[in-house]
Design a protein around this motif. Structure first.
Motif, short mmCIF file in Angstrom:
data_model
loop_
_atom_site.label_atom_id
_atom_site.label_comp_id
_atom_site.label_asym_id
_atom_site.label_seq_id
_atom_site.Cartn_x
_atom_site.Cartn_y
_atom_site.Cartn_z
N ASP A 118 -0.13 -0.58 11.67
CA ASP A 118 0.88 0.39 11.23
C ASP A 118 0.86 0.65 9.72
O ASP A 118 1.85 1.12 9.15
CB ASP A 118 2.30 -0.06 11.65
CG ASP A 118 2.47 -0.12 13.15
OD1 ASP A 118 1.85 0.71 13.84
OD2 ASP A 118 3.20 -1.00 13.63
N VAL A 119 -0.25 0.34 9.06
CA VAL A 119 -0.37 0.59 7.62
C VAL A 119 -1.15 1.88 7.41
O VAL A 119 -2.25 2.05 7.96
CB VAL A 119 -1.09 -0.57 6.90
CG1 VAL A 119 -1.23 -0.27 5.41
CG2 VAL A 119 -0.33 -1.87 7.11
N PHE A 120 -0.59 2.79 6.65
CA PHE A 120 -1.27 4.05 6.35
C PHE A 120 -2.10 3.87 5.08
O PHE A 120 -1.57 3.81 3.98
CB PHE A 120 -0.25 5.17 6.16
CG PHE A 120 -0.88 6.51 5.87
CD1 PHE A 120 -1.48 7.24 6.89
CD2 PHE A 120 -0.90 7.03 4.59
CE1 PHE A 120 -2.08 8.47 6.64
CE2 PHE A 120 -1.51 8.25 4.31
CZ PHE A 120 -2.10 8.97 5.34
N VAL A 121 -3.41 3.77 5.26
CA VAL A 121 -4.30 3.58 4.13
C VAL A 121 -5.69 4.05 4.53
O VAL A 121 -6.07 3.99 5.72
CB VAL A 121 -4.34 2.09 3.69
CG1 VAL A 121 -5.01 1.22 4.75
CG2 VAL A 121 -5.03 1.92 2.36
N MET A 137 0.81 -1.22 0.00
CA MET A 137 0.00 0.00 0.00
C MET A 137 0.84 1.27 0.00
O MET A 137 0.46 2.28 -0.61
CB MET A 137 -0.94 0.00 1.22
CG MET A 137 -1.94 -1.14 1.23
SD MET A 137 -3.05 -1.09 -0.22
CE MET A 137 -3.94 -2.65 0.01
N GLU A 138 1.99 1.24 0.67
CA GLU A 138 2.78 2.46 0.82
C GLU A 138 3.98 2.54 -0.11
O GLU A 138 4.48 3.63 -0.39
CB GLU A 138 3.25 2.59 2.28
CG GLU A 138 2.11 2.69 3.28
CD GLU A 138 2.61 2.84 4.72
OE1 GLU A 138 3.81 3.17 4.91
OE2 GLU A 138 1.81 2.63 5.65
N ARG A 139 4.44 1.40 -0.60
CA ARG A 139 5.63 1.40 -1.47
C ARG A 139 5.36 0.60 -2.75
O ARG A 139 6.02 -0.42 -3.02
CB ARG A 139 6.83 0.80 -0.71
CG ARG A 139 7.24 1.54 0.55
CD ARG A 139 7.83 2.91 0.23
NE ARG A 139 8.97 2.82 -0.67
CZ ARG A 139 10.21 2.56 -0.27
NH1 ARG A 139 10.48 2.34 1.01
NH2 ARG A 139 11.20 2.52 -1.15
N PRO A 140 4.41 1.01 -3.56
CA PRO A 140 4.08 0.25 -4.78
C PRO A 140 5.24 0.15 -5.75
O PRO A 140 5.29 -0.77 -6.57
CB PRO A 140 2.91 1.03 -5.38
CG PRO A 140 3.04 2.41 -4.82
CD PRO A 140 3.57 2.22 -3.43
N GLU A 141 6.19 1.09 -5.67
CA GLU A 141 7.34 1.05 -6.58
C GLU A 141 8.22 -0.17 -6.34
O GLU A 141 9.07 -0.50 -7.18
CB GLU A 141 8.17 2.33 -6.43
CG GLU A 141 8.97 2.45 -5.14
CD GLU A 141 8.16 2.98 -3.96
OE1 GLU A 141 8.75 3.19 -2.89
OE2 GLU A 141 6.93 3.20 -4.13
N LYS A 142 8.02 -0.88 -5.23
CA LYS A 142 8.77 -2.11 -4.97
C LYS A 142 8.38 -3.22 -5.94
O LYS A 142 9.11 -4.21 -6.09
CB LYS A 142 8.55 -2.58 -3.53
CG LYS A 142 9.12 -1.66 -2.46
CD LYS A 142 10.64 -1.73 -2.43
CE LYS A 142 11.22 -0.95 -1.27
NZ LYS A 142 12.71 -1.02 -1.24
N GLY A 143 7.23 -3.08 -6.57
CA GLY A 143 6.84 -4.01 -7.62
C GLY A 143 6.44 -5.39 -7.14
O GLY A 143 6.61 -6.37 -7.87
N LEU A 144 5.88 -5.49 -5.92
CA LEU A 144 5.35 -6.78 -5.49
C LEU A 144 4.18 -7.18 -6.39
O LEU A 144 3.49 -6.31 -6.95
CB LEU A 144 4.91 -6.71 -4.03
CG LEU A 144 6.01 -6.56 -2.99
CD1 LEU A 144 5.41 -6.49 -1.58
CD2 LEU A 144 7.01 -7.70 -3.07
#
Length: 345
Positions: free
Chosen positions: A321-324, A290-297
């Motif tokens: 601890d997820v910001f969404v 959710m917070e680091r989509p650029e990681k490409g999971l």
């Protein structure tokens, strides 16, 4: 990657997730089954999509065993056709549907893809509390499969059979058609993948040429290591596959090493893609998605590729601890209060 933020529905506990997912599935079912023209739905005694009376037929799954023949596996996916609707009508101005229209009515199916793991327990918990699941109109495919015998606890089909298929009241609701891998091919991942792709082509393409199958609903979990179906992070060849519908997976980093999986383009081509994730062990990977989509999971790739058609159903523990931005789920086909008693297998 500039991923569109998907809808995230959060719940305090597992039961809330299960009931909402069941409602979401039934809504997708009703949308899929209501696509035929209104005149056809109401002519000659044919049932509309709201009917809970499904086609009669025996459950089209084999008994669990260590080995089945290719011929037996092929037969196991072919359920009976629905009975022809009664055509008698006292009103001479109402014409019975033609045989071609009746064929279209009979062929209308709800096509759903399932992954395994905890998702199956969520479906078990939620769907058997409802009376509006039209099992006899379902075509069930698998997002992936571990190449183990069906009686293994690692088999997605085996788990689905034990927790869902064996428990359906087929006399009341009919039998789904189930499309699983050929158990006789589990020693050859590539041949097994090719064979399952042929099964998909037969089910979705038929005589027509289609680029990709289109599921009405694609249900996925997400493992703590970030893999979905059997598409693992850092398996770039599989994640970048854009031609094949099914790929073989060897040397998987967790669980059974040999698998098959439907591909990213197939997942993203679905009418709806839904992730079901619960538990605090999933929170770190959900945070990355959710917070680091650029990681490409893989999940981030799907969030982007199916933007606007992706929903996540999670419990609060998975969002630690997820910001969404969380959304409240509004029940869509909640025609009756679900029973609170748990259905044991």
């Amino acid at each position: 990657m500039t991923t569109t933020v998907p809808k995230v529905f959060a719940f305090h506990e597992f039961t809330g997730v299960a009931e909402a997912v069941a409602d979401h599935v039934v809504n997708a079912q009703n949308l899929a089954l209501s696509k035929e023209p209104f005149a056809i739905r109401n002519g000659g005694g044919a049932s509309g999509s709201g009917s809970t009376q499904a086609a009669n037929g025996s459950l089209a799954v084999p008994q669990l065993s260590g080995h089945v023949s290719r011929q037996a596996s092929t037969r196991s996916i072919s359920g009976r056709e629905p009975s022809t609707p009664a055509s008698g009508s006292s009103n001479p101005n109402i014409r019975s549907p033609s045989s071609s229209k009746l064929k279209k009515i009979k062929e209308k199916r709800f096509k759903i893809a399932l992954s395994g793991g905890s998702l199956i327990q969520v479906l078990h918990e939620g769907l058997f509390k409802r009376q509006d699941v039209q099992w006899g109109k379902w075509d069930i495919y698998f997002a992936d499969e571990r190449l183990v015998p069906f009686d293994s606890p690692e088999s997605n089909f085996g788990l689905t059979k034990r927790k869902i298929l064996d428990l359906i009241d087929t006399a009341t609701y009919g039998s789904p058609r189930v499309f699983h891998i050929n158990e006789a091919l589990i020693e050859d991942p590539q041949e097994c993948a090719d064979d399952y792709e042929k099964l998909l082509i037969k089910g979705f393409a038929g005589r027509d040429s289609v680029k990709l199958p289109m599921f009405d609903l694609f249900l996925l979990g997400c493992a703590p290591d970030g893999h979905i179906a059997s598409l693992f992070p850092n398996f770039q060849e599989n994640l970048r596959e854009n031609l094949a519908w099914v790929v073989s997976v060897t040397d998987a980093p967790s669980g059974p090493s040999n698998r098959i999986s439907l591909t990213i383009p197939v997942i993203c081509h679905s009418h709806q893609v839904t992730f079901v994730v619960e538990g605090a062990t999933k929170a770190p990977v959900v945070k990355t998605i959710m917070e680091r989509p650029e990681k490409g999971l893989p999940s981030s790739i799907v969030n982007e590729g199916a933007a606007g058609r992706v929903a996540w159903f999670v419990d609060d523990d998975a969002l630690t601890d997820v910001f969404v931005t969380k959304k409240k789920y509004k029940f869509l086909v909640h025609t009756q209060e679900p029973e609170r008693a748990h259905t044991e297998s």
